[in-house]
Design a protein around this motif. Structure first.
Motif, PDB file in Angstrom:
ATOM      1  N   SER A   1       0.828  -1.210   0.000  1.00  0.00           N
ATOM      2  CA  SER A   1       0.000   0.000   0.000  1.00  0.00           C
ATOM      3  C   SER A   1       0.862   1.260   0.000  1.00  0.00           C
ATOM      4  O   SER A   1       0.472   2.295  -0.539  1.00  0.00           O
ATOM      5  CB  SER A   1      -0.960  -0.009   1.195  1.00  0.00           C
ATOM      6  OG  SER A   1      -0.245  -0.128   2.418  1.00  0.00           O
ATOM      7  N   GLY A   2       2.053   1.174   0.602  1.00  0.00           N
ATOM      8  CA  GLY A   2       2.969   2.305   0.540  1.00  0.00           C
ATOM      9  C   GLY A   2       3.429   2.582  -0.881  1.00  0.00           C
ATOM     10  O   GLY A   2       3.571   3.745  -1.288  1.00  0.00           O
ATOM     11  N   ARG A   3       3.666   1.534  -1.637  1.00  0.00           N
ATOM     12  CA  ARG A   3       4.051   1.716  -3.041  1.00  0.00           C
ATOM     13  C   ARG A   3       2.903   2.341  -3.838  1.00  0.00           C
ATOM     14  O   ARG A   3       3.125   3.153  -4.735  1.00  0.00           O
ATOM     15  CB  ARG A   3       4.453   0.372  -3.650  1.00  0.00           C
ATOM     16  CG  ARG A   3       5.752  -0.219  -3.089  1.00  0.00           C
ATOM     17  CD  ARG A   3       6.962   0.598  -3.515  1.00  0.00           C
ATOM     18  NE  ARG A   3       7.063   0.683  -4.961  1.00  0.00           N
ATOM     19  CZ  ARG A   3       7.635  -0.233  -5.738  1.00  0.00           C
ATOM     20  NH1 ARG A   3       8.200  -1.293  -5.173  1.00  0.00           N
ATOM     21  NH2 ARG A   3       7.682  -0.088  -7.040  1.00  0.00           N
ATOM     22  N   ILE A   4       1.667   1.955  -3.502  1.00  0.00           N
ATOM     23  CA  ILE A   4       0.511   2.559  -4.159  1.00  0.00           C
ATOM     24  C   ILE A   4       0.444   4.049  -3.822  1.00  0.00           C
ATOM     25  O   ILE A   4       0.180   4.895  -4.690  1.00  0.00           O
ATOM     26  CB  ILE A   4      -0.785   1.848  -3.722  1.00  0.00           C
ATOM     27  CG1 ILE A   4      -0.770   0.385  -4.177  1.00  0.00           C
ATOM     28  CG2 ILE A   4      -2.008   2.571  -4.252  1.00  0.00           C
ATOM     29  CD1 ILE A   4      -0.630   0.201  -5.657  1.00  0.00           C
ATOM     30  N   GLU A   5       0.674   4.395  -2.547  1.00  0.00           N
ATOM     31  CA  GLU A   5       0.664   5.798  -2.138  1.00  0.00           C
ATOM     32  C   GLU A   5       1.720   6.590  -2.895  1.00  0.00           C
ATOM     33  O   GLU A   5       1.474   7.735  -3.320  1.00  0.00           O
ATOM     34  CB  GLU A   5       0.903   5.897  -0.631  1.00  0.00           C
ATOM     35  CG  GLU A   5       0.881   7.304  -0.095  1.00  0.00           C
ATOM     36  CD  GLU A   5       1.095   7.368   1.407  1.00  0.00           C
ATOM     37  OE1 GLU A   5       1.540   8.435   1.890  1.00  0.00           O
ATOM     38  OE2 GLU A   5       0.822   6.365   2.103  1.00  0.00           O
ATOM     39  N   CYS A   6       2.879   6.008  -3.072  1.00  0.00           N
ATOM     40  CA  CYS A   6       3.949   6.677  -3.808  1.00  0.00           C
ATOM     41  C   CYS A   6       3.544   6.858  -5.275  1.00  0.00           C
ATOM     42  O   CYS A   6       3.801   7.906  -5.881  1.00  0.00           O
ATOM     43  CB  CYS A   6       5.225   5.850  -3.698  1.00  0.00           C
ATOM     44  SG  CYS A   6       6.704   6.735  -4.188  1.00  0.00           S
ATOM     45  N   HIS A   7       2.891   5.863  -5.830  1.00  0.00           N
ATOM     46  CA  HIS A   7       2.448   5.916  -7.228  1.00  0.00           C
ATOM     47  C   HIS A   7       1.474   7.070  -7.445  1.00  0.00           C
ATOM     48  O   HIS A   7       1.615   7.867  -8.385  1.00  0.00           O
ATOM     49  CB  HIS A   7       1.803   4.583  -7.606  1.00  0.00           C
ATOM     50  CG  HIS A   7       1.264   4.529  -9.004  1.00  0.00           C
ATOM     51  ND1 HIS A   7       2.068   4.468 -10.121  1.00  0.00           N
ATOM     52  CD2 HIS A   7      -0.029   4.529  -9.473  1.00  0.00           C
ATOM     53  CE1 HIS A   7       1.329   4.426 -11.210  1.00  0.00           C
ATOM     54  NE2 HIS A   7       0.045   4.469 -10.844  1.00  0.00           N
ATOM     55  N   THR A   8       0.478   7.202  -6.565  1.00  0.00           N
ATOM     56  CA  THR A   8      -0.494   8.281  -6.738  1.00  0.00           C
ATOM     57  C   THR A   8       0.103   9.634  -6.374  1.00  0.00           C
ATOM     58  O   THR A   8      -0.302  10.661  -6.927  1.00  0.00           O
ATOM     59  CB  THR A   8      -1.755   8.023  -5.903  1.00  0.00           C
ATOM     60  OG1 THR A   8      -1.395   7.885  -4.516  1.00  0.00           O
ATOM     61  CG2 THR A   8      -2.464   6.752  -6.358  1.00  0.00           C
ATOM     62  N   ALA A   9       1.076   9.663  -5.457  1.00  0.00           N
ATOM     63  CA  ALA A   9       1.740  10.931  -5.125  1.00  0.00           C
ATOM     64  C   ALA A   9       2.495  11.480  -6.323  1.00  0.00           C
ATOM     65  O   ALA A   9       2.692  12.695  -6.451  1.00  0.00           O
ATOM     66  CB  ALA A   9       2.692  10.733  -3.948  1.00  0.00           C
ATOM     67  N   GLN A  10       2.910  10.595  -7.225  1.00  0.00           N
ATOM     68  CA  GLN A  10       3.632  11.010  -8.426  1.00  0.00           C
ATOM     69  C   GLN A  10       2.703  11.232  -9.612  1.00  0.00           C
ATOM     70  O   GLN A  10       3.153  11.388 -10.744  1.00  0.00           O
ATOM     71  CB  GLN A  10       4.690   9.955  -8.771  1.00  0.00           C
ATOM     72  CG  GLN A  10       5.777   9.832  -7.717  1.00  0.00           C
ATOM     73  CD  GLN A  10       6.663   8.623  -7.915  1.00  0.00           C
ATOM     74  OE1 GLN A  10       6.406   7.787  -8.793  1.00  0.00           O
ATOM     75  NE2 GLN A  10       7.715   8.511  -7.110  1.00  0.00           N
ATOM     76  N   GLY A  11       1.392  11.236  -9.336  1.00  0.00           N
ATOM     77  CA  GLY A  11       0.417  11.544 -10.386  1.00  0.00           C
ATOM     78  C   GLY A  11      -0.212  10.336 -11.024  1.00  0.00           C
ATOM     79  O   GLY A  11      -1.044  10.480 -11.931  1.00  0.00           O
ATOM     80  N   GLY A  12       0.157   9.131 -10.586  1.00  0.00           N
ATOM     81  CA  GLY A  12      -0.436   7.937 -11.159  1.00  0.00           C
ATOM     82  C   GLY A  12      -1.840   7.683 -10.624  1.00  0.00           C
ATOM     83  O   GLY A  12      -2.231   8.193  -9.580  1.00  0.00           O
TER      84      GLY A  12
END
Length: 572
Positions: free
Chosen positions: A48-59
């Protein structure tokens, strides 16, 4: 559904399937749900942390989350999907939606560890300290929020004089504990540690760590510099702005004002003026800041007078606080770091400053690399040779002659020596050049001498193409016959060095210390005081380590000569 032992999860494959775009096919959806349901709490936290990072970068992953939500059947599957959705919302800057999704996840799985920690952060930011505390009590792992949360809760209990079971002063007719007690706030000073911890835990989320971790890895000791660089990234790397954008609406006005005030405090180099062990530390910002008194037991246990620390002293409504322990800075790097901080450095420049230093380069006063070098000769007519050597050189012991050079400041430099053992004469010096010159003097006196052994070892580490700090190392001759003579001679040598140093140009910019003291320029005088402090720190380090201090300059005499105030006594 496969068990955890039956299902081998390739974490990166799962992350790729979740962030790949579009809606997953039916088989892929079922595989992802099985994987999420079987994953440990640590694995779910990482995913879930990787998902958070993904959306923080605009994904975006909305289509995949929708497919997972529609196909999830068990409580474990639904809780895992809710956690992923919460982290995706947090990455997009929507902490309010993330909080609602965490409530859903914890209703389905009350012990879901990453959800408990996130929910505690949200509750604490809203000022709901009791709820945050209950979340953390259910969690297995400790939280950085703990100390600050306990301080705020304890202060809340004494924020007013109304008893828990007394009628609420608002006139509702309900008991205080069931009415307005939750809204009772302690003083801002009792919330400051928690507010800083909220910033720190925000920085430690996956998007922040992706910024901070590479910086920490560049330092010589990642464990020592991690919290310092986290603090630097918070306030110089934009993380505070992101925190305020996502969660600032939950904070009280005085809490937002406090954070805004903290943002204006630069990272600074501090000098320790006084240490009261287990009680307090007094600092000053270099070059000429006013004294700052910190009632900080932990810091007082590791600080020593005249040590340098880099960090930020923050304030609350009660006074200064060191909410993140600063990092120690060697005094020989004072000027370098002062110049770097004045330039407005990037995160990478600060991290590189604390990277492993190149090895110290030892040299003699002629500028030559220092060596341990010697050569041994078998000499015919040993006594006659030794007698002739005593006429050319200085005899310092029964079987030893030395090669000396008198210096303008009165000191006598020992360039090398020849030690006789029977017919063997051993020549030693601290550089190959000096060895060759002294060896030539022996060969002139004893041309029939036969070499038996030769040794040369460079004493400095290989600089590996980098410019290391240069340290001049020499030995000096003291002409003494008693212990009293030794003390007098070392004192005389210290005073000779001081006299030479006071008139030496280039110590303070292009000026000598005497010229700097007479300049009247506040900046020059501040640098002069810091330079004398450097000298005193060197003396203190030698004393604490039990090393000889003979020949070191007296900072007290230097301050007297330069009309600088000597510091008072301190309690270490």
């Amino acid at each position: 559904m496969p068990t955890e032992n039956e299902l081998l999860i390739d974490v990166e494959t799962v992350v790729g399937m979740l962030t790949g775009g579009g809606s997953p096919e039916g088989d892929h959806t079922r595989f992802l749900l099985d994987a999420l349901a079987c994953a440990t709490d640590d694995a779910l936290g990482y995913l879930s942390g990787r998902i958070e990072c993904h959306t923080a970068q605009g994904g975006g992953i909305e289509p995949r989350l929708a497919a997972l939500r529609s196909h999830a059947r068990s409580r474990e599957e639904k809780a895992a999907v809710a956690l992923l959705a919460a982290r995706a919302a947090e990455g997009a800057g929507d902490s309010t939606t993330a909080r609602d999704l965490l409530d859903e996840a914890l209703t389905l799985r009350p012990g879901l560890e990453p959800a408990l920690h996130d929910a505690a952060q949200y509750a604490a930011a809203r000022g709901d300290y009791g709820t945050a505390d209950r979340y953390l009590r259910r969690a297995e792992n400790p939280s950085p929020l703990g100390p600050g949360l306990r301080e705020a809760i304890a202060a809340t209990a004494t924020a007013n004089d109304v008893g828990r079971n007394s009628p609420c002063p608002c006139g509702s007719g309900r008991k205080f504990k069931a009415c307005c007690r939750r809204a009772a706030l302690p003083a801002l000073s009792a919330r400051a540690q928690l507010i800083y911890a909220l910033l720190g835990t925000y920085a430690e989320r996956t998007p922040g760590l992706e910024m901070i971790a590479p910086l920490v890895d560049r330092t010589e000791d990642p464990q020592r510099y991690a919290m310092f660089l986290l603090d630097f990234a918070l306030f110089q790397g934009g993380l505070v702005e992101r925190f305020l954008a996502a969660r600032g609406h939950w904070l009280r006005p005085d809490e937002r004002e406090l954070i805004e005030a903290w943002r204006r405090v630069p990272v600074t180099l501090y000098e320790t003026l006084d240490v009261a062990r287990d009680t307090s530390v007094t600092l000053r910002a270099l070059p000429d800041g006013d004294p700052i008194h910190l009632a900080d037991k932990l810091f007082s246990q590791c600080a020593q007078r005249l040590e340098l620390f880099c960090g930020r002293v923050l304030h609350d409504d009660a006074g200064p606080r060191m909410l993140a322990l600063p990092v120690h800075v060697p005094r020989h790097r004072r000027r370098e770091l002062t110049s770097l901080l004045a330039s407005g450095p990037s995160l990478e420049q600060i991290a590189d400053f604390f990277a492993p230093e190149p090895g110290i380069q030892l040299r003699n006063s002629d500028g030559e690399d220092l060596y341990d070098c010697s050569v041994t000769y078998r000499v015919p007519h040993a006594q006659r040779t030794f007698d002739r050597l005593t006429q050319l050189l200085t005899q310092t012991d029964d079987e030893v002659v030395a090669w000396h050079r008198a210096l303008p400041d009165g000191r006598v430099l020992n360039l090398g020596q020849i030690n006789r053992t029977g017919e063997d004469f051993t020549v030693t010096a601290n550089s190959p050049t000096r060895l060759a010159e002294l060896e030539a003097q022996l060969r002139d006196v004893a041309p029939d001498a036969v070499e038996r052994d030769r040794h040369a070892e460079r004493l400095s580490e290989d600089p590996d193409g980098r410019e290391g700090r240069i340290v001049i190392a020499e030995s000096y001759f003291l002409d003494t016959n008693s212990a009293a003579d030794v003390g007098e001679a070392t004192e005389r040598m210290s005073r000779d060095v001081e006299t030479s140093w006071l008139d030496n140009p280039g110590v303070i910019g292009e000026l000598s210390p005497q010229e700097a003291a007479a300049s009247g320029d506040p900046a020059i005088l501040a640098e002069l005081r810091s330079t004398v402090d450097d000298i005193e720190a060197t003396l203190l380090q030698a004393q604490r380590a039990g090393r000889p201090t003979a020949g070191l300059m007296s900072p007290h005499r230097l301050r007297d000569a330069l009309a600088l105030a000597n510091p008072g006594s301190v309690a270490e």
